[in-house]
Design a protein around this motif. Structure first.
Motif, PDB file in Angstrom:
ATOM      1  N   ARG A   1      -3.405  -7.183   6.734  1.00  0.00           N
ATOM      2  CA  ARG A   1      -2.147  -6.460   6.524  1.00  0.00           C
ATOM      3  C   ARG A   1      -1.004  -7.462   6.520  1.00  0.00           C
ATOM      4  O   ARG A   1      -0.782  -8.157   7.511  1.00  0.00           O
TER       5      ARG A   1
ATOM      6  N   CYS B   1       3.234  -8.135   5.102  1.00  0.00           N
ATOM      7  CA  CYS B   1       4.459  -7.585   4.539  1.00  0.00           C
ATOM      8  C   CYS B   1       5.179  -8.677   3.750  1.00  0.00           C
ATOM      9  O   CYS B   1       5.325  -9.804   4.232  1.00  0.00           O
TER      10      CYS B   1
ATOM     11  N   CYS C   1       4.015  -1.445   6.760  1.00  0.00           N
ATOM     12  CA  CYS C   1       2.684  -1.606   6.170  1.00  0.00           C
ATOM     13  C   CYS C   1       1.804  -0.427   6.576  1.00  0.00           C
ATOM     14  O   CYS C   1       1.818  -0.005   7.739  1.00  0.00           O
TER      15      CYS C   1
ATOM     16  N   GLY D   1       4.289  -3.682   1.749  1.00  0.00           N
ATOM     17  CA  GLY D   1       3.244  -3.835   2.754  1.00  0.00           C
ATOM     18  C   GLY D   1       1.902  -3.598   2.093  1.00  0.00           C
ATOM     19  O   GLY D   1       1.675  -2.537   1.508  1.00  0.00           O
TER      20      GLY D   1
ATOM     21  N   PHE E   1      -2.273  -3.589   2.356  1.00  0.00           N
ATOM     22  CA  PHE E   1      -3.435  -3.471   3.233  1.00  0.00           C
ATOM     23  C   PHE E   1      -4.712  -3.653   2.414  1.00  0.00           C
ATOM     24  O   PHE E   1      -4.863  -3.065   1.343  1.00  0.00           O
TER      25      PHE E   1
END
Length: 254
Positions: free
Chosen positions: A46, A48, A147, A176, A178
């Protein structure tokens, strides 16, 4: 670098939450490799990415957004690029399924990639972040979650790939991104982002390369499982025993 008090900090407001689909559902599962089988099912990547509207290349921004009320990193343009990305990586819109021997595959059912749009009533310059050095987003108050999917509760119902687009009051943007770690590693993550950026910038559907998606090439044969090793005591060579599930016999040189 700005500082934020933990009191009276505006939260990130979710505007839309949709599933983007590739339109390429198949009955064949996407097979993963040995490295993917051993990863924790709650592991993810993850990150940003913050884009300052006023420090970008204004001529490119104006060219992309001429006559547009949503000028900087358009959500409609981004969602279209994600859909075209999925045509090259269709397994990302599927879902994980368990298979025998404790392994996992991705069912290519095209249930969709999660795409979230959000807003934040702060200017990007209000955040205690810096473009000159790396700063962890852990310094931000919990209400500023840029995120998606902070915690994976059910890996078999979680999209392998998600993106959240958050627009700040000043017009700047945070993306964000993932990626479930079983679906790809760090190298794969950056390649996906490069491909998404290419599709966004060009507005086209073609990539400058053809992704290699066949991970079965990493699954060893029974012969390959008889790995050479060095016996530090005898200084001799032998074979390491393969996993019991392969039902092969280990041999040792005397």
């Amino acid at each position: 670098m700005a500082s934020l008090s933990s009191q009276s900090v505006p939260a990130v407001t979710i505007l839309t939450d949709v599933l983007l689909k590739s339109g390429t559902a198949t009955k064949e599962n996407f097979k993963l490799g040995p490295n993917d089988w051993v990863l924790p099912h709650a592991s993810s990547i993850r990150l940003c990415f913050f884009y300052d509207k006023y420090k970008g290349k204004q001529d490119i921004i104006n060219k992309i957004s001429e006559g547009d009320n949503d000028p900087f990193i358009k959500t409609s343009r981004l969602s279209g690029a994600i859909v075209r990305l999925l045509q090259h990586y269709p397994f990302l819109s599927g879902r994980f399924v368990p298979v025998p021997q404790g392994r996992v595959e991705i069912e290519q059912n095209d249930r969709g990639v999660q795409f979230i749009t959000a807003s934040c009533d702060l200017n990007l310059s209000d955040l205690p972040l810096s473009v000159d050095q790396y700063v962890s987003t852990r310094v931000l108050p919990p209400s500023l979650d840029f995120c998606p999917m902070k915690q994976i509760d059910n890996p078999y119902d979680t999209p392998p790939f998600m993106i959240q687009h958050t627009r700040f009051r000043c017009g700047s943007v945070c993306l964000g991104v993932f990626l479930h770690h079983v679906a790809g590693d760090g190298t794969s993550y950056w390649q996906l982002l490069r491909d998404l950026a290419h599709l966004y910038r060009t507005g086209g559907s073609e990539l400058p390369h053809k992704p290699t998606l066949d991970r079965t090439i990493f699954i060893p044969s029974e012969e390959e499982l008889k790995l050479d090793y060095i016996d530090e005591d005898k200084r001799g060579y032998g074979y390491a025993a393969p996993p019991a599930s392969y039902k092969t016999t280990a041999k040792t040189n005397e």
